[in-house]
Scaffold this motif. Structure first.
Motif, short mmCIF file in Angstrom:
data_model
loop_
_atom_site.label_atom_id
_atom_site.label_comp_id
_atom_site.label_asym_id
_atom_site.label_seq_id
_atom_site.Cartn_x
_atom_site.Cartn_y
_atom_site.Cartn_z
N THR A 53 0.95 -1.23 -0.04
CA THR A 53 0.03 0.03 0.05
C THR A 53 0.98 1.24 -0.04
O THR A 53 1.65 1.37 0.85
CB THR A 53 -0.89 0.16 1.14
OG1 THR A 53 -1.79 -1.30 1.20
CG2 THR A 53 -1.73 1.43 1.33
N ALA A 54 0.85 1.99 -0.96
CA ALA A 54 1.62 3.24 -1.12
C ALA A 54 0.60 4.41 -0.57
O ALA A 54 -0.56 4.49 -0.90
CB ALA A 54 1.93 3.67 -2.55
N LYS A 55 1.46 5.20 0.36
CA LYS A 55 0.43 6.33 1.07
C LYS A 55 1.32 7.53 0.85
O LYS A 55 2.57 7.72 0.94
CB LYS A 55 0.26 6.06 2.45
CG LYS A 55 -0.67 4.90 2.82
CD LYS A 55 -0.75 4.64 4.32
CE LYS A 55 -1.52 3.49 4.57
NZ LYS A 55 -1.47 3.25 6.20
N GLN A 56 0.69 8.71 0.78
CA GLN A 56 1.26 9.98 0.84
C GLN A 56 0.51 10.86 1.58
O GLN A 56 -0.71 11.17 1.65
CB GLN A 56 0.80 10.62 -0.60
CG GLN A 56 1.54 12.02 -0.82
CD GLN A 56 1.57 12.99 -2.12
OE1 GLN A 56 1.22 12.18 -3.15
NE2 GLN A 56 1.37 13.94 -2.36
N ASP A 57 1.21 11.23 2.61
CA ASP A 57 0.67 12.05 3.86
C ASP A 57 -0.52 11.40 4.25
O ASP A 57 -1.59 11.98 4.67
CB ASP A 57 0.17 13.43 3.52
CG ASP A 57 1.35 14.30 3.11
OD1 ASP A 57 2.47 14.06 3.87
OD2 ASP A 57 1.20 15.43 2.25
N GLY A 58 -0.53 9.87 4.71
CA GLY A 58 -1.50 9.05 5.33
C GLY A 58 -2.73 8.83 4.41
O GLY A 58 -3.42 7.96 4.90
N GLU A 59 -2.86 9.25 3.14
CA GLU A 59 -3.84 8.93 2.32
C GLU A 59 -3.36 7.82 1.44
O GLU A 59 -2.32 7.84 0.77
CB GLU A 59 -4.16 9.88 1.41
CG GLU A 59 -4.88 11.26 2.20
CD GLU A 59 -6.15 10.85 2.97
OE1 GLU A 59 -6.90 10.21 2.05
OE2 GLU A 59 -6.49 11.23 3.82
N VAL A 60 -4.11 6.81 1.13
CA VAL A 60 -3.65 5.70 0.04
C VAL A 60 -4.02 6.14 -1.23
O VAL A 60 -4.56 6.63 -1.48
CB VAL A 60 -4.45 4.48 0.27
CG1 VAL A 60 -4.19 3.52 -0.77
CG2 VAL A 60 -4.52 3.84 1.71
N THR A 61 -2.57 5.99 -2.09
CA THR A 61 -2.56 6.60 -3.38
C THR A 61 -2.55 5.23 -4.42
O THR A 61 -2.89 5.33 -5.44
CB THR A 61 -1.32 7.11 -3.50
OG1 THR A 61 -0.06 6.55 -3.18
CG2 THR A 61 -1.22 8.63 -2.80
#
Length: 91
Positions: A53-61
């Motif tokens: 799971t890739a996340k940016q600032d806690g949001e799943v991208t």
């Protein structure tokens, strides 16, 4: 004597009942993360099913497979993303 042996056995049983193993501890996170120079937090977390799971600032991208890492380790992918300030981790 039998009473003493019984009480001793009971005490040992209670101690063992409440003892725990290190494997009983909460699962440790299998995530690689870094913060880019602009303050963006990137994470790549291994899931139990062979995906990440890739996340940016806690949001799943994105949800990506190991094959999509193209030979890179999760740590290398996150570090490269941070170095490039490259927006989302995508494949």
């Amino acid at each position: 004597m039998k009473k003493l042996l019984f009480l001793f056995s009971l005490a040992i049983s209670l101690v063992l009942l409440f003892a725990s193993c290190s494997s009983d501890d909460d699962a440790k996170s299998n995530c690689e993360s870094c913060t880019s120079s602009d303050g963006t937090l990137y994470e790549l977390c291994e899931n139990a099913d062979g995906t990440y799971t890739a996340k940016q600032d806690g949001e799943v991208t994105a949800i990506i497979t190991e094959g999509e890492l193209e030979g890179f380790t999760p740590k290398e992918v996150v570090e490269l993303t941070c170095e490039l300030d490259g927006g989302e981790i995508t494949f």
